[in-house]
Design a protein around this motif. Structure first.
Motif, PDB file in Angstrom:
ATOM      1  N   ALA A 233      -7.320  -1.341   4.501  1.00  0.00           N
ATOM      2  CA  ALA A 233      -5.919  -0.986   4.256  1.00  0.00           C
ATOM      3  C   ALA A 233      -5.031  -2.227   4.264  1.00  0.00           C
ATOM      4  CB  ALA A 233      -5.436   0.032   5.290  1.00  0.00           C
TER       5      ALA A 233
ATOM      6  N   TRP B 154      -2.714  -3.167   1.177  1.00  0.00           N
ATOM      7  CA  TRP B 154      -1.274  -3.284   1.442  1.00  0.00           C
ATOM      8  C   TRP B 154      -0.754  -4.639   0.961  1.00  0.00           C
ATOM      9  CZ3 TRP B 154       2.313   0.108   3.380  1.00  0.00           C
ATOM     10  CH2 TRP B 154       3.540  -0.432   3.792  1.00  0.00           C
TER      11      TRP B 154
ATOM     12  N   ASN C 236       0.777  -1.408   6.544  1.00  0.00           N
ATOM     13  CA  ASN C 236      -0.627  -1.131   6.272  1.00  0.00           C
ATOM     14  C   ASN C 236      -0.978   0.352   6.263  1.00  0.00           C
ATOM     15  OD1 ASN C 236      -1.108  -3.946   6.196  1.00  0.00           O
ATOM     16  ND2 ASN C 236      -1.450  -3.963   8.395  1.00  0.00           N
ATOM     17  N   LYS C 237       0.015   1.227   6.425  1.00  0.00           N
ATOM     18  CA  LYS C 237      -0.252   2.668   6.481  1.00  0.00           C
ATOM     19  C   LYS C 237       0.671   3.501   5.594  1.00  0.00           C
ATOM     20  CE  LYS C 237      -2.317   3.157  11.052  1.00  0.00           C
ATOM     21  NZ  LYS C 237      -3.642   3.497  10.573  1.00  0.00           N
TER      22      LYS C 237
ATOM     23  N   LYS D 113       0.827   6.163   0.953  1.00  0.00           N
ATOM     24  CA  LYS D 113       0.073   6.320   2.197  1.00  0.00           C
ATOM     25  C   LYS D 113      -1.276   5.651   2.019  1.00  0.00           C
ATOM     26  CE  LYS D 113       2.020  10.922   2.863  1.00  0.00           C
ATOM     27  NZ  LYS D 113       1.706  12.363   2.890  1.00  0.00           N
TER      28      LYS D 113
ATOM     29  N   ASN E 245      -4.996   5.254   3.885  1.00  0.00           N
ATOM     30  CA  ASN E 245      -5.883   5.758   4.924  1.00  0.00           C
ATOM     31  C   ASN E 245      -7.210   5.018   4.817  1.00  0.00           C
ATOM     32  OD1 ASN E 245      -6.897   7.373   7.005  1.00  0.00           O
ATOM     33  ND2 ASN E 245      -7.716   8.858   5.556  1.00  0.00           N
ATOM     34  N   ASP E 246      -7.505   4.208   5.813  1.00  0.00           N
ATOM     35  CA  ASP E 246      -8.707   3.363   5.827  1.00  0.00           C
ATOM     36  C   ASP E 246      -9.769   4.025   6.688  1.00  0.00           C
ATOM     37  OD1 ASP E 246     -10.653   1.382   6.277  1.00  0.00           O
ATOM     38  OD2 ASP E 246      -9.185  -0.216   6.476  1.00  0.00           O
TER      39      ASP E 246
ATOM     40  N   THR F 107     -10.330   2.427   1.562  1.00  0.00           N
ATOM     41  CA  THR F 107      -8.944   2.857   1.715  1.00  0.00           C
ATOM     42  C   THR F 107      -8.587   3.834   0.605  1.00  0.00           C
ATOM     43  OG1 THR F 107      -8.345   0.776   2.760  1.00  0.00           O
ATOM     44  CG2 THR F 107      -6.546   2.076   1.815  1.00  0.00           C
TER      45      THR F 107
END
Length: 153
Positions: A21, A25, A77-78, A111, A113-114, A119
Motif C-alpha cells: 500500500a 500510495w 497509505n490507506k 481506499k 487495502n494491503d 494492494t
C-alpha cells in the motif's frame, strides 16, 4: 439531497496491485507518477498543492483548466477523500456557477487495502450523469497504469 436532485451516482472501480500500500500510495500522489497514471483521463494532467488534511489541491490539464478540491479526510497509505469544490480556468479558481453547483461538495475517495503485499485500490466517485460513460471508460485504464508503475521494480 443534491445527488438525488442532479442525478449524481456513486461509481466504484477496483484494481489489485502486486505492491505494498505504501508503494501504491507513493505512486498515486508523487507529482511525477501522478501525471503518468492519469494519462488516460488527459495526457499531461498534474496537480498542485500538498496531500495533507485540509489542503487545497488544483487538478490541472495542460490547457490550464481543471478543478479544485480539498483533502477532506486522510489516513496516509490507506484512505483519502477529496471534496470537489469548483472549476479552474487559466489556473484561477472560478466562482461556483449554476453548472458547478450541481456537483460542488461531491466526493472522490481512494481506499487502499494491503493483504500480504497485494494492494486492492478502490476508487469511489460521485459522478454527474454526463460523465459516467467517460469515467467507466477511462478509470479502469488509469488504474491499469497505476498498477503498471507500482509493480515496476
Amino acid at each position: 439531497m443534491r445527488n438525488y436532485l442532479y442525478g449524481i451516482k456513486k461509481i466504484v472501480f477496483t484494481q489489485e496491485i502486486n505492491a505494498s500500500a505504501e508503494t501504491v500510495w507513493n505512486k498515486m500522489w508523487d507529482k511525477k507518477s501522478y501525471t503518468e497514471w492519469t494519462t488516460p483521463f488527459c495526457a499531461g494532467t498534474y496537480f498542485t498543492g500538498e496531500i495533507e488534511l485540509g489542503s487545497r489541491i488544483h487538478f490541472i490539464a495542460p490547457s490550464f483548466e481543471g478543478m479544485y478540491s480539498d483533502v477532506f479526510y486522510l489516513i496516509p497509505n490507506k484512505l483519502i477523500i477529496f471534496k470537489h469544490i469548483g472549476m479552474l480556468k487559466d489556473l484561477k479558481e472560478l466562482p461556483i456557477d449554476a453548472e458547478a453547483e450541481k456537483w460542488t461538495g461531491s466526493f472522490e475517495t481512494y481506499k487502499l487495502n494491503d493483504e500480504n503485499g497485494v494492494t486492492t485500490v478502490t476508487a469511489e466517485i460521485d459522478c454527474v450523469p454526463e460523465y459516467i460513460d467517460y469515467m467507466n471508460e477511462k478509470f479502469p485504464l488509469a488504474l491499469q497504469e497505476l498498477k503498471k508503475i507500482s509493480e515496476n521494480k
